[in-house]
Design a protein around this motif. Structure first.
Motif, short mmCIF file in Angstrom:
data_model
loop_
_atom_site.label_atom_id
_atom_site.label_comp_id
_atom_site.label_asym_id
_atom_site.label_seq_id
_atom_site.Cartn_x
_atom_site.Cartn_y
_atom_site.Cartn_z
N ASP A 1 0.84 -1.20 0.00
CA ASP A 1 0.00 0.00 0.00
C ASP A 1 0.88 1.25 0.00
OD1 ASP A 1 -2.28 -1.52 0.09
OD2 ASP A 1 -2.77 -1.07 2.18
N GLU A 2 1.88 1.25 0.85
CA GLU A 2 2.76 2.43 0.94
C GLU A 2 3.56 2.62 -0.34
OE1 GLU A 2 5.14 2.90 4.39
OE2 GLU A 2 3.38 3.49 5.55
N HIS A 3 4.04 1.52 -0.91
CA HIS A 3 4.80 1.64 -2.15
C HIS A 3 3.92 2.19 -3.28
CE1 HIS A 3 8.17 -1.43 -0.99
NE2 HIS A 3 8.00 -0.47 -0.10
N LEU A 4 2.69 1.73 -3.28
CA LEU A 4 1.74 2.18 -4.30
C LEU A 4 1.50 3.68 -4.17
CD1 LEU A 4 0.42 0.63 -6.55
CD2 LEU A 4 -1.38 -0.07 -4.98
N LEU A 5 1.30 4.12 -2.95
CA LEU A 5 1.14 5.55 -2.70
C LEU A 5 2.36 6.31 -3.20
CD1 LEU A 5 -0.15 8.05 -1.29
CD2 LEU A 5 0.99 7.32 0.81
N ILE B 1 4.78 5.41 -5.49
CA ILE B 1 4.96 5.42 -6.94
C ILE B 1 3.89 6.25 -7.62
CG2 ILE B 1 4.94 4.01 -9.02
CD1 ILE B 1 6.40 1.97 -7.79
N GLY B 2 2.68 6.16 -7.08
CA GLY B 2 1.57 6.87 -7.73
C GLY B 2 1.61 8.36 -7.51
N ARG B 3 2.00 8.78 -6.32
CA ARG B 3 1.77 10.17 -5.97
C ARG B 3 2.98 10.98 -5.52
NH1 ARG B 3 -1.86 11.61 -9.16
NH2 ARG B 3 -3.99 10.99 -8.75
N ARG B 4 4.12 10.35 -5.33
CA ARG B 4 5.29 11.14 -4.94
C ARG B 4 6.12 11.51 -6.15
NH1 ARG B 4 5.79 9.94 1.20
NH2 ARG B 4 5.38 7.73 1.00
N GLU C 1 11.14 12.51 -3.98
CA GLU C 1 10.46 11.97 -2.80
C GLU C 1 10.45 10.44 -2.82
OE1 GLU C 1 7.08 15.47 -2.04
OE2 GLU C 1 6.70 13.84 -3.43
N GLY D 1 9.91 2.95 -10.74
CA GLY D 1 9.21 3.14 -12.00
C GLY D 1 9.82 4.27 -12.81
#
Lengths: 250, 250
Positions: free
Chosen positions: B149-153, B155-158, B162, B199
DNA sequence: CGGTTCGTTGAGGAGCCTCAACGTGAGTGG
DNA sequence: CCACTCACGTTGAGGCTCCTCAACGAACCG
């Protein structure tokens, strides 16, 4: 016309759980059914847009989605939001609260959602007395992990167009397996949800979805996404689809 | 020719398991210890760069990492690779093979890695006879989910900067909790691994890491990342760090 | 009927990408 | 022992993807 179950009913008996009608869920034996019936505390129904669980909360409950669509998300302090996954019938919600002490993500309803409510305290009894159900919970957690792996691959390494196609194909396949669609396959999300799932801006998401619409793969109508060509989406995403397997639920 | 293992499978007795020395792991009672000892089939040691498990494989085994660093990844057909998470001492590897029938991701060693080998067949016995250990396995699966969950946050939003700071801070904190560092905190990854985790392209990753180095947060030396200022990294990432909690392992 | 949410479109710019080239160190074979 | 290769890190140039800002129409709602 007979089986539409009343929206005001407080408690659907587990023996007549509507999920059980779907052959993609595994059968319970009578002993398991008996325990789950006692494990179930009640039902909860929430409106679209309502928050089911908030990050940081210490919930005493555990839920299984009976009907409806929702999503899990996390947010950064400045408001940037990432949708982690979608919750649909049969999904277990709130397990992390049991493991980590507090919720590490929030859950919000997309459509009217009804949930079975379980008492967290009784979870240890489940592990002590019903190994098969304990295994099912691990199965569900590992399955969620598998889905997150795929989402991570998608966000990290797919292009915007591939990502969008993957997401919609994913939701379409899940909905199909759950028999949520009639003649029209409509997914109750806005483009903002798509953007927050794919890690894209809303503007670029709109332009990307337009491309999928121009290829006659989807159509966007009245705050829902209608899928016109599921196989075409999977091809555009380079995604094989989920394996077909019987899954457990609690 | 007694064993198929690439290296001698001498067996560390579970009572003297080196992981047990670390107070961040929970204690076993004697009954649990007894079962785990019998559950353990042997040990496996692999070299850096070796593949521990491959996507699509039907492995009959389940592993716990005893020592060393590795990573889990998935790849698209055209070769684009996404690192999903890193595996470190105490981590359970291969659970998905038990649940989904076949592995949905690959696992590769970064450093020399030694693993405890368990027989998958005996897993159901664990669920039947040792509820506390069954709960531990669910705990581990849910914890992995939380990290994803944290990794997804991330990659998606930082942003790239960051993201890089988050990743290195994350690995640093995990290594610190496991007492893997001496005076120097060195993480055995290349910039290609960082790129495939975040990514990003390798070129942009290099330029981003340079920025972190210029801020005296890290130093890149001899194919490892040396952490100079863990708190600075967490601040740069806008990340709170993991909660401190006692964790189980098998 | 004004406010709000949602979808849409254009313009300009930043972030990240690819291509290309080069230095270094470690291994390898002649 | 030295030329060769290979993996890894580094840097510059130019371009595409995706971003932000801005504005607007349509549907819905109090």
């Amino acid at each position: 016309m007979t089986t539409a179950w009343p929206s005001h009913s407080f408690k659907t008996p587990c023996e007549r759980c509507p999920l059980r009608a779907n052959p993609s869920f595994r059968e319970f034996n009578s002993e398991e059914l008996d325990f789950v019936s006692k494990f179930k505390k009640g039902e909860l129904t929430v409106d679209p847009g309502a928050t089911i669980l908030v990050e940081g909360a210490h919930s005493a409950h555990l839920f299984t989605v009976l009907s409806g669509w929702g999503f899990r998300y996390k947010a950064l302090e400045d408001g940037r939001r990432q949708i982690l996954n979608y919750v649909m019938p049969g999904d277990l919600v709130g397990l992390q609260g049991t493991i980590a002490g507090e919720m590490q993500h929030s859950v919000e309803a997309l459509s009217p959602v009804s949930l079975c409510v379980f008492e967290r305290d009784k979870l240890m009894t489940l592990y002590n007395k019903h190994a098969s159900l304990a295994f099912d919970i691990t199965w569900i957690a590992a399955q969620e992990e598998r889905i997150l792996d795929e989402h991570l691959l998608s966000i990290g390494r797919r292009t915007a167009l591939e990502r969008a196609a993957y997401l919609i194909a994913f939701l379409f396949e899940r909905g199909k397996a759950l028999k949520l669609f009639n003649s029209h396959a409509s997914i109750p999300i806005t483009q903002q949800h798509v953007a927050d799932t794919l890690g894209l801006s809303i503007v670029h998401t709109n332009k990307t979805l337009k491309k999928l619409a121009n290829r006659n793969l989807i159509r966007w109508q009245e705050r829902t996404c209608e899928v016109l060509d599921g196989d075409g989406l999977m091809a555009a995403a380079g995604w094989e689809g989920p394996g077909k397997k019987v899954r457990p639920f609690i």
